[in-house]
Design a protein around this motif. Structure first.
Motif, mmCIF file in Angstrom:
data_model
loop_
_atom_site.group_PDB
_atom_site.id
_atom_site.type_symbol
_atom_site.label_atom_id
_atom_site.label_comp_id
_atom_site.label_asym_id
_atom_site.label_seq_id
_atom_site.Cartn_x
_atom_site.Cartn_y
_atom_site.Cartn_z
ATOM 1 N N PRO A 2 9.377 -17.444 16.958
ATOM 2 C CA PRO A 2 9.809 -17.889 15.920
ATOM 3 C C PRO A 2 10.732 -18.482 16.241
ATOM 4 O O PRO A 2 11.595 -17.772 17.059
ATOM 5 C CB PRO A 2 9.489 -16.726 15.128
ATOM 6 C CG PRO A 2 9.629 -15.369 16.448
ATOM 7 C CD PRO A 2 8.812 -16.188 17.031
ATOM 8 N N GLU A 12 4.094 -13.986 9.069
ATOM 9 C CA GLU A 12 3.248 -14.731 9.174
ATOM 10 C C GLU A 12 2.799 -15.134 7.644
ATOM 11 O O GLU A 12 2.894 -13.860 7.049
ATOM 12 C CB GLU A 12 1.841 -14.953 9.786
ATOM 13 C CG GLU A 12 1.425 -14.426 11.140
ATOM 14 C CD GLU A 12 1.876 -15.880 12.042
ATOM 15 O OE1 GLU A 12 1.924 -16.895 11.424
ATOM 16 O OE2 GLU A 12 2.772 -15.672 13.098
ATOM 17 N N THR A 166 -5.250 -22.183 17.430
ATOM 18 C CA THR A 166 -4.374 -22.825 18.638
ATOM 19 C C THR A 166 -5.364 -22.538 19.486
ATOM 20 O O THR A 166 -4.767 -23.383 20.103
ATOM 21 C CB THR A 166 -3.156 -22.381 18.289
ATOM 22 O OG1 THR A 166 -3.122 -21.213 18.194
ATOM 23 C CG2 THR A 166 -2.489 -22.608 16.919
ATOM 24 N N THR A 244 5.189 -24.742 15.929
ATOM 25 C CA THR A 244 5.644 -23.975 15.227
ATOM 26 C C THR A 244 6.619 -23.922 13.739
ATOM 27 O O THR A 244 7.444 -24.245 14.355
ATOM 28 C CB THR A 244 6.155 -22.343 15.402
ATOM 29 O OG1 THR A 244 5.174 -21.629 16.644
ATOM 30 C CG2 THR A 244 6.336 -20.738 15.053
ATOM 31 N N SER A 246 8.760 -22.652 10.271
ATOM 32 C CA SER A 246 9.263 -21.541 9.747
ATOM 33 C C SER A 246 10.207 -21.806 9.014
ATOM 34 O O SER A 246 11.085 -22.959 9.357
ATOM 35 C CB SER A 246 10.086 -20.971 11.170
ATOM 36 O OG SER A 246 11.152 -20.957 11.583
ATOM 37 N N GLN A 264 6.270 -18.226 8.928
ATOM 38 C CA GLN A 264 5.804 -18.629 9.936
ATOM 39 C C GLN A 264 4.400 -18.720 9.689
ATOM 40 O O GLN A 264 3.517 -18.475 9.769
ATOM 41 C CB GLN A 264 7.131 -18.480 11.154
ATOM 42 C CG GLN A 264 6.255 -17.469 11.796
ATOM 43 C CD GLN A 264 6.380 -17.268 13.095
ATOM 44 O OE1 GLN A 264 7.569 -17.222 13.708
ATOM 45 N NE2 GLN A 264 5.740 -16.190 13.714
ATOM 46 N N TRP A 265 4.094 -19.708 10.850
ATOM 47 C CA TRP A 265 3.266 -20.342 11.122
ATOM 48 C C TRP A 265 2.738 -21.507 12.211
ATOM 49 O O TRP A 265 4.059 -22.170 13.028
ATOM 50 C CB TRP A 265 1.593 -21.095 10.220
ATOM 51 C CG TRP A 265 1.691 -22.881 9.888
ATOM 52 C CD1 TRP A 265 2.587 -23.260 9.651
ATOM 53 C CD2 TRP A 265 2.510 -22.922 7.842
ATOM 54 N NE1 TRP A 265 2.913 -24.389 9.084
ATOM 55 C CE2 TRP A 265 3.388 -24.165 7.664
ATOM 56 C CE3 TRP A 265 2.910 -22.011 6.905
ATOM 57 C CZ2 TRP A 265 3.948 -24.014 7.102
ATOM 58 C CZ3 TRP A 265 4.146 -21.657 5.491
ATOM 59 C CH2 TRP A 265 3.834 -23.186 5.466
ATOM 60 N N THR A 266 1.768 -21.624 13.321
ATOM 61 C CA THR A 266 1.866 -22.134 13.935
ATOM 62 C C THR A 266 0.783 -23.046 14.343
ATOM 63 O O THR A 266 -0.644 -22.789 14.115
ATOM 64 C CB THR A 266 1.613 -21.303 15.627
ATOM 65 O OG1 THR A 266 3.130 -20.715 15.707
ATOM 66 C CG2 THR A 266 1.784 -21.927 16.584
#
Length: 303
Positions: A2, A12, A166, A244, A246, A264-266
C-alpha cells in the motif's frame, strides 16, 4: 504494497462496509451511462443469438465479479425490454468475494424479481438466483461441486474485474474452470479489460477512467452522512508488474464524527499477445473481439 498516507488504516476497498454504496453512485460518474452499458448491449445481442439457436426457453447466466449487481440488474432489465426474449426464464448466478457487495446485489435482484413476478407479465423473468461468495479463480471447483459443469449458457466478467486476478496461475485456473462450466454447444463467456490495464494501449490515445478528482456523495442509507473519495495514487511493482491503486476515503457522520481510511486494490497489467495465447492454452476460443470506448472485449467459447 500500500502507498503511504500517514498513519491511516488500510483495507481492501471492496471489503469496506460503506464503500459499496459510494461505489454504486460513483460508477455512472466514472464510466458515463453510455460506457457503462456497452457491455450490456453486447450481452443482449448474445442472448438473442442464443435464443435463436437453442430450443430451450430457460438459460443460466453467470455474473462473475458481480460487485453491487450493476451488470446483472441492467442485463435483466435489458432482456425484459427485448420482445424476442419474452417468455424466457433466466436463472442468475452471482459470484462475488466481497460480502458487503454481494448483499447489495442480492437486494437489487430481489426487488426486481418481486416487481416482475405478476402472472400476466409475459416478458423475460428472473428464475432461480444463486450466490457464491468466492474468488473468481475458485469458480470451476465450486460449480463442479454444485453439478453445474457444462450448464452455464452465458457468463460475463466486465468493467475491469478480471484484472483483480493478479497471480498468473490463479488466472489460468479461472479460465480453465470457466471453460468447463460453459455449455459445450452454445455457451459463451464475455470478458473485458479496461484500456488502462492493457499495457499495449497505454501509449495510444484511448479513453481511460478519470480517478484524479475528489468526489463527494451524500449517503442514502445513513442519513446525514457524507462520503468523500480523494484522488487515487498509483504504484507499479517492478517485480510483478502489478499496479496498486489507493485513495483516502472519508466518511462524516451526522454528528460530525469523521473517519478516514485508505482503501486500495491491486490489478494485473495485461499484454495482449500473452493474454490471447493464454486463452487458447486454457481451452477457450476467441469468437469475437471488440474495442469499446474504455475497455476491450473478448467473446469466447469452449475450444
Amino acid at each position: 504494497m500500500p502507498l503511504e498516507h500517514g498513519e491511516l488504516p488500510t483495507r481492501e476497498a471492496y471489503e469496506d462496509a460503506v464503500y459499496p454504496e459510494f461505489y454504486d453512485m460513483l460508477i455512472p460518474r466514472l464510466f458515463s451511462d453510455s460506457n457503462t452499458n456497452e457491455d450490456i448491449r453486447l450481452a443482449v445481442n448474445q442472448m438473442n443469438d442464443m435464443h435463436v439457436k437453442s430450443a430451450s426457453d430457460r438459460f443460466a447466466i453467470l455474473d462473475i465479479g458481480t460487485g453491487t449487481g450493476r451488470a446483472a440488474l441492467d442485463l435483466v432489465k435489458a432482456m425484459r425490454a427485448e420482445e424476442t426474449l419474452h417468455g424466457n426464464i433466466f436463472d442468475i448466478l452471482l459470484l462475488e468475494p466481497s460480502a458487503s457487495m454481494l448483499v447489495e446485489a442480492v437486494a437489487k435482484l430481489a426487488d426486481l424479481s418481486c416487481a416482475t413476478s405478476a402472472s400476466t407479465d409475459t416478458r423475460a423473468k428472473i428464475g432461480d438466483v444463486q450466490t457464491f461468495q468466492i474468488l473468481a479463480e475458485d469458480l470451476g471447483e465450486t460449480l463442479s461441486d454444485k453439478g453445474l459443469l457444462g450448464k452455464i449458457d452465458f457468463a460475463m466478467f466486465t468493467a475491469g474485474g478480471l484484472s483483480h486476478i493478479t497471480d498468473e496461475q490463479d488466472l489460468r485456473r479461472f479460465l480453465k474452470g470457466t471453460a468447463r462450466c460453459l455449455n459445450a454447444d452454445h455457451g459463451r463467456l464475455m470478458l473485458s479489460i479496461l484500456n488502462e490495464f492493457i499495457s499495449d494501449q497505454l501509449a495510444e490515445e484511448i479513453e481511460t477512467v478519470n480517478t484524479d478528482e475528489t468526489v463527494c456523495f451524500r449517503s442514502q442509507k445513513h442519513p446525514g452522512m457524507s462520503m468523500t473519495k480523494y484522488p487515487t495514487k498509483m504504484q507499479i511493482d517492478p517485480m510483478t508488474g502489478c499496479r496498486t491503486d489507493s485513495f483516502v476515503f472519508e466518511t462524516k457522520a451526522a454528528d460530525g464524527e469523521v473517519e478516514k481510511r485508505i482503501l486500495q486494490w491491486t490489478v494485473r497489467m495485461t499484454y495482449l499477445k500473452q493474454w490471447e495465447e493464454m486463452l487458447a492454452e486454457c481451452g477457450l476460443t476467441v469468437e469475437e473481439t471488440r474495442q469499446g470506448k474504455i475497455q476491450k472485449y473478448w467473446l469466447l467459447k469452449r475450444a
